[in-house]
Design an enzyme around this catalytic site. Sequence first.
Site, PDB file in Angstrom:
ATOM      1  N   GLU A   1     -18.960  10.431  42.292  1.00  0.00           N
ATOM      2  CA  GLU A   1     -18.714   9.749  41.019  1.00  0.00           C
ATOM      3  C   GLU A   1     -17.228   9.811  40.688  1.00  0.00           C
ATOM      4  O   GLU A   1     -16.750  10.802  40.117  1.00  0.00           O
ATOM      5  CB  GLU A   1     -19.502  10.429  39.888  1.00  0.00           C
ATOM      6  CG  GLU A   1     -20.993  10.307  40.026  1.00  0.00           C
ATOM      7  CD  GLU A   1     -21.702  10.352  38.672  1.00  0.00           C
ATOM      8  OE1 GLU A   1     -22.520   9.468  38.415  1.00  0.00           O
ATOM      9  OE2 GLU A   1     -21.402  11.249  37.862  1.00  0.00           O
TER      10      GLU A   1
ATOM     11  N   HIS B   1     -21.287  17.842  37.060  1.00  0.00           N
ATOM     12  CA  HIS B   1     -20.945  16.513  36.547  1.00  0.00           C
ATOM     13  C   HIS B   1     -19.536  16.549  35.956  1.00  0.00           C
ATOM     14  O   HIS B   1     -19.128  17.568  35.376  1.00  0.00           O
ATOM     15  CB  HIS B   1     -21.970  16.087  35.487  1.00  0.00           C
ATOM     16  CG  HIS B   1     -21.802  14.650  35.107  1.00  0.00           C
ATOM     17  ND1 HIS B   1     -20.846  14.235  34.211  1.00  0.00           N
ATOM     18  CD2 HIS B   1     -22.443  13.533  35.529  1.00  0.00           C
ATOM     19  CE1 HIS B   1     -20.911  12.906  34.103  1.00  0.00           C
ATOM     20  NE2 HIS B   1     -21.881  12.465  34.885  1.00  0.00           N
TER      21      HIS B   1
ATOM     22  N   GLY C   1     -18.776   5.422  32.859  1.00  0.00           N
ATOM     23  CA  GLY C   1     -18.998   5.074  31.458  1.00  0.00           C
ATOM     24  C   GLY C   1     -18.071   4.038  30.871  1.00  0.00           C
ATOM     25  O   GLY C   1     -17.982   3.904  29.655  1.00  0.00           O
TER      26      GLY C   1
HETATM   27  P1  PGA Z   1     -22.365   5.593  33.869  1.00  0.00           P
HETATM   28  O1  PGA Z   1     -22.511   7.189  34.066  1.00  0.00           O
HETATM   29  O2  PGA Z   1     -23.401   4.958  34.754  1.00  0.00           O
HETATM   30  O3  PGA Z   1     -22.608   5.382  32.422  1.00  0.00           O
HETATM   31  O4  PGA Z   1     -20.979   5.248  34.298  1.00  0.00           O
HETATM   32  C1  PGA Z   1     -22.761   7.755  35.312  1.00  0.00           C
HETATM   33  C2  PGA Z   1     -22.774   9.262  35.202  1.00  0.00           C
HETATM   34  O5  PGA Z   1     -21.998   9.796  34.392  1.00  0.00           O
HETATM   35  O6  PGA Z   1     -23.537   9.939  35.896  1.00  0.00           O
END
Ligand code: PGA
Length: 256
Positions: free
Chosen positions: A173, A101, A179
């Site tokens: 991602e 991640h 976030g």
């Molecule tokens: P988010 O996070 O949906 O809050 O943007 C996704 C993640 O970090 O896996």
Amino acid sequence: MAENKKRHLFAANWKMYKTIKQAVTYLHELTALIAQKQANDIYIAAPFTAINTLALEEQKLKSSIKIGAQNMSDLLEGALTGEISASMLIEAGAQFVILGHSERRRIFHEDNAFINKKVNLAFQAGLQPLLCIGETAEERKTGMTESVLETQLAEGLSGIKKEFGKNLIIAYEPVWAIGNGHAATPSDAEKSQLFIRKWLEKNWGSETAANIRILYGGSINSGNAKEFLKEKNIDGLLVGGASLTPKSFSDIINLN
Ligand code: PGA
């Protein structure tokens, strides 16, 4: 006759939220909010402390939700204060593990070689790895997106046996979309997802590549999720913030 809908994977990434008690309440509420006979696969990546209780509770509820972890050690065992091993996670009831991640890469300085050791180990131990990849804002601005993804794939999946491949999950991602409420556009995401699929086809063959689920993650909510799920190479969603309440996560799941 209902249309033949694609089975999507919805993964909740709770990050460092939820005590055991809160996690159990959530699981009960989520189970009540989603269809019993699920047309999707649902995963919850919980904090280590809640995994065992959640896994046992899930067996009682028979909700078919898979419980997993958000990280693990790159070694089988050893003098590694604060680390947790694949076999410990499996014994606790974890069925999958998020690896690489961007928060682990950025805050804890995990590089591709280190993540690759974890991916290898997870497969050998029988934990399904969910490998996260994605470019930063700077890399995107300078036109590096595809080369960054290529390096993360080549190095992160180095030495993985092809027979394990089909069990891999990848999450695209983009770091700049995590976030902050600013998701990528579905078509921009699809471009990267297609690039990932093509890379998998080239390296592992089209049959294996077709079986690998490539999720999108980054500021997904019930308002924008549907447009992402329409894209051909988006096989599901990895959801952070909007997975933290059963209502907001089930609103996303129930779209499909
Ligand atoms: P988010 O996070 O949906 O809050 O943007 C996704 C993640 O970090 O896996």
